[in-house]
Design a protein around this motif. Structure first.
Motif, PDB file in Angstrom:
ATOM      1  N   TYR A   4      16.184  -3.740  -8.374  1.00  0.00           N
ATOM      2  CA  TYR A   4      15.038  -4.313  -7.681  1.00  0.00           C
ATOM      3  C   TYR A   4      15.377  -5.776  -7.434  1.00  0.00           C
ATOM      4  O   TYR A   4      15.609  -6.542  -8.383  1.00  0.00           O
ATOM      5  CB  TYR A   4      13.773  -4.171  -8.526  1.00  0.00           C
ATOM      6  N   GLN A  30      14.255  -3.470  -2.332  1.00  0.00           N
ATOM      7  CA  GLN A  30      13.805  -4.820  -2.027  1.00  0.00           C
ATOM      8  C   GLN A  30      12.417  -5.093  -2.598  1.00  0.00           C
ATOM      9  O   GLN A  30      11.504  -4.272  -2.469  1.00  0.00           O
ATOM     10  CB  GLN A  30      13.791  -5.042  -0.520  1.00  0.00           C
ATOM     11  N   VAL A  31      12.269  -6.247  -3.233  1.00  0.00           N
ATOM     12  CA  VAL A  31      10.978  -6.725  -3.728  1.00  0.00           C
ATOM     13  C   VAL A  31      10.775  -8.105  -3.118  1.00  0.00           C
ATOM     14  O   VAL A  31      11.447  -9.065  -3.498  1.00  0.00           O
ATOM     15  CB  VAL A  31      10.941  -6.796  -5.268  1.00  0.00           C
ATOM     16  N   ASN A  32       9.885  -8.209  -2.158  1.00  0.00           N
ATOM     17  CA  ASN A  32       9.700  -9.454  -1.424  1.00  0.00           C
ATOM     18  C   ASN A  32       8.714 -10.359  -2.158  1.00  0.00           C
ATOM     19  O   ASN A  32       7.507 -10.165  -2.106  1.00  0.00           O
ATOM     20  CB  ASN A  32       9.198  -9.159  -0.004  1.00  0.00           C
ATOM     21  N   GLU A  37       5.119  -8.907  -3.711  1.00  0.00           N
ATOM     22  CA  GLU A  37       5.376  -7.524  -4.126  1.00  0.00           C
ATOM     23  C   GLU A  37       5.698  -7.416  -5.609  1.00  0.00           C
ATOM     24  O   GLU A  37       5.474  -6.364  -6.218  1.00  0.00           O
ATOM     25  CB  GLU A  37       6.523  -6.937  -3.306  1.00  0.00           C
ATOM     26  N   GLU A  40       2.798  -6.228  -7.740  1.00  0.00           N
ATOM     27  CA  GLU A  40       2.184  -4.922  -7.554  1.00  0.00           C
ATOM     28  C   GLU A  40       2.324  -4.085  -8.835  1.00  0.00           C
ATOM     29  O   GLU A  40       3.346  -4.163  -9.525  1.00  0.00           O
ATOM     30  CB  GLU A  40       2.817  -4.201  -6.364  1.00  0.00           C
ATOM     31  N   LYS A 236       6.404  -4.289   5.730  1.00  0.00           N
ATOM     32  CA  LYS A 236       6.340  -4.712   4.329  1.00  0.00           C
ATOM     33  C   LYS A 236       7.739  -4.724   3.715  1.00  0.00           C
ATOM     34  O   LYS A 236       8.105  -5.647   2.973  1.00  0.00           O
ATOM     35  CB  LYS A 236       5.440  -3.748   3.552  1.00  0.00           C
ATOM     36  N   ALA A 237       8.525  -3.712   4.026  1.00  0.00           N
ATOM     37  CA  ALA A 237       9.888  -3.621   3.491  1.00  0.00           C
ATOM     38  C   ALA A 237      10.744  -4.796   3.958  1.00  0.00           C
ATOM     39  O   ALA A 237      11.668  -5.213   3.249  1.00  0.00           O
ATOM     40  CB  ALA A 237      10.531  -2.303   3.920  1.00  0.00           C
ATOM     41  N   PRO A 408       7.977   0.194  -0.116  1.00  0.00           N
ATOM     42  CA  PRO A 408       7.151  -1.007   0.047  1.00  0.00           C
ATOM     43  C   PRO A 408       5.917  -0.702   0.888  1.00  0.00           C
ATOM     44  O   PRO A 408       5.973   0.077   1.846  1.00  0.00           O
ATOM     45  CB  PRO A 408       8.094  -1.969   0.788  1.00  0.00           C
TER      46      PRO A 408
END
Length: 436
Positions: A4, A30-32, A37, A40, A236-237, A408
């Motif tokens: 991640y 991916q964690v933006n 994100e 979450e 979102k991704a 995402p």
């Protein structure tokens, strides 16, 4: 093994280079952090400290870059050269790793990272502390080719990831001659350097350009529709924010002259990006990845065979799965009844095909999440608005249950589905009243 991460961040790049050095590959998720994100619930469950990168290796979760790189070498390294077993050599490497975290990386973060949020660097005091950190690194490297001993180690890789961040900004390393010499040499001997540099430049592009373009990116959509939900998840991704403009197709908004002028086919969703209009959700999804995704994004890779498989699944969605579901389920919004038996048979046949595609696979087009998964998930998740038993299609059911962990924007997708369900319940309630 899932990583991640946020592409371009120094911490992520350090882990990627270490992985290259020991010969392991990750499923990159991916964690933006720019859009929160990491906060979450699904991610906090994995890492309660909600930091990236976070590695999950067959159920074992570990975070903090420097802990991850040591773990990778100790578990997967062919030898101990990157992190020797000798206590004194280890101690020196550890000291450099802690120096990176507490002094050098902190200095870069406090002076340079405000540029990503405010467009301005940190204070003069921040700059002085950063220069002091580079002075120390310069001292460590006096008469040495490596930061901790006489060979490349994880300390070099981690500090290289940190120092290469200066490629994004106007910072002269020549003021620190030993660092400058080491940095030039490190590029020649460090596995994954080219990928590291590409990520630096891409991160710089994203932070300096995409945020400017986003306010001019309008998505004309109807949030409950699968096609609209697919684009919201793709955005979102990619860490994109779209200006949502709702087009209520049930009231004929799509036929209004001002919308037909934008899209003569009057379909939704339609994206307008700085004057460029494009419609058809699958075309939009690919466009967003191609323009705003990282180079060779796993969501839509450059490899022709991988793309061909993704494209096949996207056309399957439009021509078979989505088509079948729309003909069986969607009539209920207009007539209060599902489609006929023939329509149901075609829906079941479409799910049967998808079930076959997913045999022995976690994703619909290869070994990682792609735009094909996102688009098909938007379509398939529509059945959650109705009483439809997916257990007849165990591979599809398994894939759908895994979606919240890897997709995402999944929560937003669920919220839109719940809105659709309430809307349907309202229609059914009115019909009961009319019959009464």
């Amino acid at each position: 093994m899932d990583l991640y991460n946020m592409s371009g961040s120094p911490s992520t790049r350090a882990v990627m280079m270490t992985a290259k050095a020991v010969g392991v590959e990750f499923n990159s998720i991916q964690v933006n952090t720019f859009v929160g994100e990491q906060l979450e619930p699904w991610f906090v469950k994995i890492n309660p400290q909600h930091t990236i990168p976070t590695l999950v290796d067959n159920g074992f979760a570990i975070w903090e870059t420097r802990a991850i790189v040591v773990y990778l070498v100790e578990k997967y390294g062919k030898d101990d050269s990157l992190y020797p077993k000798d206590p004194q050599k280890q101690a020196l490497i550890n000291q450099r790793l802690f120096f990176d975290m507490g002094t050098l990386y902190e200095g870069i973060a406090k002076y340079f990272f405000p540029l990503l949020r405010t467009g301005k660097p940190g204070t003069q005091e921040n700059l002085e502390k950063l220069n002091a950190a580079f002075d120390l690194l310069n001292t460590f490297l006096d008469g040495q080719d490596y930061v901790a001993g006489n060979q490349l180690s994880v300390a070099d890789i981690v500090i290289l990831a940190t120092v290469s961040t200066t490629e994004m900004v106007d910072f002269d390393l020549k003021k620190f001659p030993n660092v400058d010499r080491w940095y030039k040499n490190a590029q020649k001997v460090t596995p994954g350097w080219d990928e590291n540099l590409k990520s630096v430049y891409f991160f710089h592009y994203r932070s300096s350009n995409v945020s400017v373009a986003m306010p001019n990116m309008d998505l004309y959509n109807f949030p409950m529709s699968p096609a609209s939900r697919a684009i919201q998840m793709v955005a979102k991704a990619l860490g994109l924010e779209l200006n949502s403009k709702v087009i209520n197709t049930m009231e004929g908004d799509q036929l209004k002259p001002e919308f037909v002028k934008i899209n003569p086919q009057h379909t939704i969703p339609t994206l307008v990006d700085n004057g460029f209009a494009i419609w058809e959700s699958r075309a939009i999804a690919v466009y967003l990845v191609e323009k705003y995704g990282k180079p060779d994004s796993p969501l839509y890779p450059k490899d022709p065979q991988k793309r061909a498989l993704i494209n096949q699944r996207l056309y399957f969605d439009m021509g078979t799965l989505y088509d079948a579901l729309s003909k069986y389920f969607f009539p209920i919004f207009r007539t209060g009844k599902f489609g006929d038996q023939e329509a149901l048979d075609k829906a079941n046949a479409a799910f049967g095909f998808l079930n076959t595609f997913l045999e022995g696979q976690e994703f619909v087009a290869g070994n990682q999440l792609t735009v094909a998964d996102i688009v098909l998930l938007a379509t398939v998740s529509t059945v959650e608005m109705f009483a439809f038993d997916l257990s007849k299609f165990p591979n599809v059911e398994r894939w759908l249950k895994n979606a919240p962990k890897v997709t995402p924007g999944w929560e937003q997708n669920v919220e839109s589905l719940q809105q659709g369900k309430k809307f349907l319940e309202g229609i059914q309630a009115k019909e009961k009243e009319a019959k009464a």
